[in-house]
Design a protein around this motif. Structure first.
Motif, PDB file in Angstrom:
ATOM      1  N   UNK A 655       0.848  -1.190   0.000  1.00 49.11           N
ATOM      2  CA  UNK A 655       0.000   0.000   0.000  1.00 49.11           C
ATOM      3  C   UNK A 655       0.886   1.243   0.000  1.00 49.11           C
ATOM      4  N   UNK A 656       0.610   2.268  -0.832  1.00 49.32           N
ATOM      5  CA  UNK A 656       1.502   3.442  -0.921  1.00 49.32           C
ATOM      6  C   UNK A 656       1.680   4.168   0.416  1.00 49.32           C
ATOM      7  N   UNK A 657       0.581   4.427   1.190  1.00 47.13           N
ATOM      8  CA  UNK A 657       0.694   5.147   2.456  1.00 47.13           C
ATOM      9  C   UNK A 657       1.494   4.355   3.473  1.00 47.13           C
ATOM     10  N   UNK A 658       1.176   3.077   3.526  1.00 51.23           N
ATOM     11  CA  UNK A 658       1.908   2.226   4.456  1.00 51.23           C
ATOM     12  C   UNK A 658       3.383   2.155   4.074  1.00 51.23           C
ATOM     13  N   UNK A 659       3.644   2.085   2.801  1.00 51.05           N
ATOM     14  CA  UNK A 659       5.031   2.055   2.355  1.00 51.05           C
ATOM     15  C   UNK A 659       5.750   3.355   2.697  1.00 51.05           C
ATOM     16  N   UNK A 660       5.033   4.509   2.634  1.00 49.77           N
ATOM     17  CA  UNK A 660       5.638   5.809   2.952  1.00 49.77           C
ATOM     18  C   UNK A 660       5.999   5.891   4.429  1.00 49.77           C
ATOM     19  N   UNK A 661       5.077   5.463   5.321  1.00 46.90           N
ATOM     20  CA  UNK A 661       5.353   5.486   6.759  1.00 46.90           C
ATOM     21  C   UNK A 661       6.499   4.555   7.108  1.00 46.90           C
ATOM     22  N   UNK A 662       6.474   3.355   6.500  1.00 45.76           N
ATOM     23  CA  UNK A 662       7.563   2.424   6.767  1.00 45.76           C
ATOM     24  C   UNK A 662       8.892   2.982   6.297  1.00 45.76           C
ATOM     25  N   UNK A 663       8.893   3.694   5.197  1.00 45.26           N
ATOM     26  CA  UNK A 663      10.131   4.273   4.675  1.00 45.26           C
ATOM     27  C   UNK A 663      10.676   5.345   5.620  1.00 45.26           C
ATOM     28  N   UNK A 664       9.757   6.222   6.180  1.00 45.32           N
ATOM     29  CA  UNK A 664      10.211   7.268   7.117  1.00 45.32           C
ATOM     30  C   UNK A 664      10.804   6.647   8.376  1.00 45.32           C
ATOM     31  N   UNK A 665      10.124   5.615   8.895  1.00 47.87           N
ATOM     32  CA  UNK A 665      10.638   4.948  10.085  1.00 47.87           C
ATOM     33  C   UNK A 665      11.982   4.284   9.802  1.00 47.87           C
ATOM     34  N   UNK A 666      12.072   3.676   8.657  1.00 54.96           N
ATOM     35  CA  UNK A 666      13.337   3.019   8.300  1.00 54.96           C
ATOM     36  C   UNK A 666      14.461   4.039   8.147  1.00 54.96           C
ATOM     37  N   UNK A 667      14.138   5.267   7.672  1.00 61.76           N
ATOM     38  CA  UNK A 667      15.161   6.310   7.542  1.00 61.76           C
ATOM     39  C   UNK A 667      15.683   6.746   8.909  1.00 61.76           C
ATOM     40  N   UNK A 668      14.755   6.960   9.887  1.00 56.83           N
ATOM     41  CA  UNK A 668      15.172   7.358  11.231  1.00 56.83           C
ATOM     42  C   UNK A 668      16.040   6.276  11.869  1.00 56.83           C
ATOM     43  N   UNK A 669      15.574   5.026  11.765  1.00 60.81           N
ATOM     44  CA  UNK A 669      16.354   3.940  12.333  1.00 60.81           C
ATOM     45  C   UNK A 669      17.724   3.840  11.668  1.00 60.81           C
ATOM     46  N   UNK A 670      17.759   4.029  10.391  1.00 55.25           N
ATOM     47  CA  UNK A 670      19.026   3.937   9.672  1.00 55.25           C
ATOM     48  C   UNK A 670      19.989   5.055  10.097  1.00 55.25           C
ATOM     49  N   UNK A 671      19.447   6.293  10.356  1.00 48.54           N
ATOM     50  CA  UNK A 671      20.297   7.411  10.770  1.00 48.54           C
ATOM     51  C   UNK A 671      20.905   7.155  12.148  1.00 48.54           C
ATOM     52  N   UNK A 672      20.060   6.670  13.111  1.00 52.84           N
ATOM     53  CA  UNK A 672      20.572   6.381  14.457  1.00 52.84           C
ATOM     54  C   UNK A 672      21.610   5.268  14.410  1.00 52.84           C
ATOM     55  N   UNK A 673      21.309   4.266  13.661  1.00 52.50           N
ATOM     56  CA  UNK A 673      22.250   3.154  13.554  1.00 52.50           C
ATOM     57  C   UNK A 673      23.557   3.596  12.916  1.00 52.50           C
ATOM     58  N   UNK A 674      23.467   4.480  11.925  1.00 53.30           N
ATOM     59  CA  UNK A 674      24.694   4.934  11.263  1.00 53.30           C
ATOM     60  C   UNK A 674      25.562   5.780  12.192  1.00 53.30           C
ATOM     61  N   UNK A 675      24.929   6.651  13.073  1.00 53.46           N
ATOM     62  CA  UNK A 675      25.723   7.459  14.014  1.00 53.46           C
ATOM     63  C   UNK A 675      26.440   6.561  15.017  1.00 53.46           C
ATOM     64  N   UNK A 676      25.691   5.570  15.556  1.00 57.33           N
ATOM     65  CA  UNK A 676      26.316   4.678  16.541  1.00 57.33           C
ATOM     66  C   UNK A 676      27.419   3.850  15.895  1.00 57.33           C
ATOM     67  N   UNK A 677      27.161   3.414  14.718  1.00 62.37           N
ATOM     68  CA  UNK A 677      28.167   2.609  14.024  1.00 62.37           C
ATOM     69  C   UNK A 677      29.407   3.430  13.700  1.00 62.37           C
ATOM     70  N   UNK A 678      29.220   4.738  13.399  1.00 67.39           N
ATOM     71  CA  UNK A 678      30.359   5.604  13.079  1.00 67.39           C
ATOM     72  C   UNK A 678      31.261   5.797  14.301  1.00 67.39           C
ATOM     73  N   UNK A 679      30.635   6.066  15.499  1.00 69.14           N
ATOM     74  CA  UNK A 679      31.421   6.245  16.735  1.00 69.14           C
ATOM     75  C   UNK A 679      32.160   4.969  17.091  1.00 69.14           C
TER      76      UNK A 679
END
Length: 812
Positions: A655-679
């Motif tokens: 579903x397009x809306x569901x896919x959009x929400x999942x994409x935003x959540x995945x972006x936030x999770x990916x950003x936090x994971x990338x900062x921790x992984x960088x340190x």
């Protein structure tokens, strides 16, 4: 209620005889004459109404309106029923019958098209209907035995065993003959082995090559060659002892039992029906008068068939039958014309198969019975389900069995067009070759009768010869009359020039107007097709289904759409409630393809709305492939309901809306994971750097130590190998010298032994000679009759010989 008495054969003969004479279509009558006339016009015979004037030079032209109409309608009608793989389609009456309905559709159409010549049957059936009011088919379950002679030559034992194991085959002749190819191959093999034997025998006569350690000069036989000779001799003897290979020439009789539905076209004049019948189902009496040979009747199981005579000797005189046969054979209609002289089994007699509702058993209820008549005898009398006939008519008449046909409508038009065209041709002929008058004695008739350009006609006075007044040709009016008659024919029959695609005026109209006009004109043809479909065609396939379900006693295998199917018609018994869709080929294929393409486009637009499923899309594409002429749609499209297809299908889009929400959540999770992984990576990099320096120093020292140890080990290994090689070479040299010395000593010993053997042999030969001499001297001395001179000479010779021997011995 008083029970009636059972009817006798004589009573049944009398009843059926009366029904035959009172039936519609028997012998002569208005119906028979109308059908005969239709056939005469169809064949374009210039007889009867179409006979030309008995005047030499007049036109004998015959118009072909009836034939044009009938032959022109046939392609459109056959396209309706025979354009697809299936003439009919059985539809289930309830959900549980879907699979059975599909099997019934496949098998019943297989029976029509494969077990019977379906297309030819359909074409003849419809031609009879268009030309002679009604087309009649006879549908029966046939259980017959067919015997055929088969001959096979040059069979091997295995091939003969296969044929002999066939239950349908009986071997009636069998001869043996040698296999020439096998004999030739055997002779070639023996010649090859003989050559090998000769070579082996030559090798056996030669001594074997010396083996290591064997004394010199001692010859050993070649055991390997001798063994090869024995084996080859044994093999040759074995091949020669084998019997020659034989081939079989046989003649056999194949007896095949046929159990299947048979469909026959019935000539209209051979079909009889009681006068007040409105349909075959409502009829009281139906009969088929048919010519059969004595051989046919015997094969059908009738006894004493050779003594039978025709049931109706006047049946050969049917006007319809004579009209049909005499078109190609003037005498073929006569009784006995097709019989074989000297062969009684080929004698032809007329047999009448009667199907009648009659209370033959006297229970007060009339049942359907089949009674076969021949020679005023009942050949059989048995109860049946009803008459095995189906009928079609293009234009039914209310409350009557026989209707009208396009040939009836075109009959008068053909007659008038024939008259008008003959008048035009005769008038044109007279205008070119007119009649002249001449005054007797005043004109040179030779000049008048000699027609050549610029010729002179001599006469004694002007006006003594001239042209007679004749009707002048009105070509324009004549052609207008022909156009009017053609228009009348089109209006009567429904078969127009637009339908044929030859109307130039219609071609110059707009496409929409031409389509509307063509559709209206095709409606008449479609009405005839619908009449055929809803009456005879549906009844035909219902009757085939009934016969197969009642009589077939084993499973059948058929190939449908490239796949083999096992079908058991016994499971369909008592399932006659399936509906039938007839005329699956109806409509123009191009229009059908266009409609399906529009449907597929509409499905694509509605797919996002959720009102179209993959099954709907597949069905549309499946019908499109079949409309394009491809029988196996599965080659191009896969059924989404098939489990194998589901495995290969990609997952459905989210579903397009569901896919959009999942994409935003995945972006936030990916950003936090990338900062921790960088340190974490920075810390790990610093520790890994220090650890890497320490490990590098340790690895350098270890590498130096390992390298030095490897160099020392390699040097020691090389020195040991050199010492071993030196010792081995010295040992080999000593052994070679010892063997050489041993061979030299053996040679000296053998030489001394040979000299000693030669001396002993010489002494032995001298002793033997001296003994022989003394014996001879003694014998000579004993002979008193010998002269003394001879004795002295012999003694001298003996002394001389002894002296020579002594010298030789001294010399040695």
């Amino acid at each position: 209620m008083t029970k009636n008495k059972r009817m006798t054969d004589d009573e049944l003969l009398a009843i059926t005889g009366n029904e035959i004479r009172q039936s519609t279509g028997y012998r002569t009558g208005r119906l028979s004459e109308s059908r005969r006339k239709n056939l005469q016009y169809y064949l374009g015979r210039a007889v009867g109404d179409l006979a030309p004037p008995e005047i030499e030079g007049r036109s004998s032209f015959v118009d072909s309106s009836v034939a044009d109409t009938v032959n022109g309608l046939m392609p459109s009608l056959l396209k309706v029923f025979a354009a697809g793989d299936n003439v009919v389609e059985f539809a289930p009456s309830k959900q549980a019958d879907e699979e059975a309905a599909s099997q019934v559709t496949d098998y019943i159409n297989y029976v029509f098209y494969r077990q019977n010549p379906g297309f030819q049957i359909m074409r003849t059936w419809m031609t009879d209907a268009l030309l002679q009011k009604n087309g009649i088919l006879k549908v029966m379950w046939d259980e017959s035995t067919v015997e055929a002679r088969e001959e096979y030559n040059g069979l091997s034992d295995e091939d003969l065993a296969i044929i002999a194991d066939d239950d349908e085959v009986e071997i009636i002749e069998h001869t043996l003959q040698p296999d020439e190819e096998d004999a030739e191959e055997r002779q070639k093999a023996l010649q090859g082995m003989a050559q090998q034997l000769e070579q082996a025998m030559q090798a056996a006569q030669q001594p074997a090559p010396p083996q290591p350690g064997q004394p010199q000069g001692v010859m050993q036989p070649n055991q390997q060659a001798i063994q090869a000779v024995k084996q080859l001799q044994a093999h040759i003897a074995q091949v020669q002892s084998l019997p020659p290979k034989m081939l079989h020439d046989i003649a056999c009789k194949r007896t095949k039992e046929n159990k299947q539905v048979k469909i026959y076209n019935v000539p209209p004049e051979e079909f009889l029906l009681n006068r007040d019948a409105r349909s075959i189902a409502d009829a009281r009496f139906v009969a088929h008068q048919v010519l059969r040979t004595i051989s046919d009747l015997t094969a059908m199981g009738y006894k004493n068939a050779d003594s039978l005579t025709s049931d109706d000797i006047q049946a050969s005189l049917s006007a319809e039958r004579i009209e049909r046969i005499t078109f190609n054979d003037e005498s073929g209609w006569q009784s006995g014309a097709n019989e074989v002289p000297g062969d009684p089994s080929q004698k032809q007699i007329w047999v009448t198969e009667c199907y009648m509702k009659v209370d033959a058993d006297g229970d007060g209820i009339a049942e359907w019975r089949k009674m076969t008549r021949a020679g005023n005898q009942l050949l059989d009398n048995e109860e049946c389900d009803g008459p095995p006939f189906v009928s079609i008519t293009p234009t039914p008449l209310p409350h009557q069995f026989f209707g009208l046909c396009p040939a009836d409508q075109a009959l008068e038009i053909q007659k008038h067009k024939t008259i008008a065209t003959r008048a035009i041709l005769d008038n044109l002929s007279l205008s070119v070759n007119g009649r002249y008058f001449a005054v007797d004695g005043q004109v040179n008739l030779d000049d008048l009768l000699t027609s050549r350009p610029g010729s002179v006609v001599r006469m004694k006075a002007p006006g003594m010869a001239g042209r007679l007044d004749q009707g002048s040709a009105d070509a324009a009016g004549s052609y207008q009359l022909l156009d009017y008659l053609e228009l009348q024919k089109e209006q009567r029959t429904g078969f127009t020039r637009n339908t044929q695609g030859v109307n130039e005026d219609a071609m110059n109209q707009t496409a929409t107007g031409a389509n509307i006009r063509t559709a209206r004109e095709d409606a008449r043809v479609e009405l005839i097709a619908r009449e055929f479909a809803e009456t005879g065609v549906k009844d035909l396939f219902k009757l085939i289904l009934k016969l197969v379900s009642q009589n077939q006693d084993k499973e059948a295998q058929i190939k449908v759409a490239g796949k083999w199917l096992s079908i058991d018609p016994r499971a369909w018994r008592n399932q006659y409630d399936m509906t039938i869709n007839v005329g699956l080929g109806t409509g123009n294929k191009d229009q059908e393809v266009q409609h399906l393409m529009a449907m597929i486009q509409s499905q694509q637009a509605a797919f996002s709305m959720g009102v179209v499923t993959p099954d709907n899309v597949y069905e549309a594409h499946d019908k499109l492939a079949k409309a394009l002429g491809y029988k196996q749609a599965g080659l191009f499209f896969s059924d989404p309901s098939d489990p194998e297809t589901k495995k290969k299908m990609p997952p459905p889009p989210p579903d397009p809306e569901q896919a959009k929400a999942q994409l935003a959540m995945q972006l936030q999770q990916a950003k936090a994971q990338s900062d921790a992984q960088l340190k974490q990576m920075e810390l790990q990099a610093m520790g890994q750097h220090k650890q890497a320096d320490t490990q590098a120093n340790m690895q350098v020292e270890q590498a130096k130590m390992q390298t030095q140890a490897q160099v020392d080990t390699h040097r020691q290994h090389v020195e040991a190998q050199q010492q071993d090689a030196k010792s081995e070479k010295e040992a080999q040299l000593a052994q070679f010298r010892s063997e050489l010395e041993k061979e030299h000593n053996n040679a000296k010993l053998n030489h001394a032994l040979a000299i000693e053997q030669m001396k002993q042999q010489g002494a032995r030969e001298i002793a033997e000679l001296e003994a022989a001499t003394r014996i001879q001297v003694a014998q000579i001395s004993a002979g008193s009759a010998i002269s003394l001179a001879s004795i002295a000479a012999q003694q001298a010779a003996a002394s001389e010989l002894a002296t020579d021997l002594t010298d030789n011995e001294v010399t040695e």
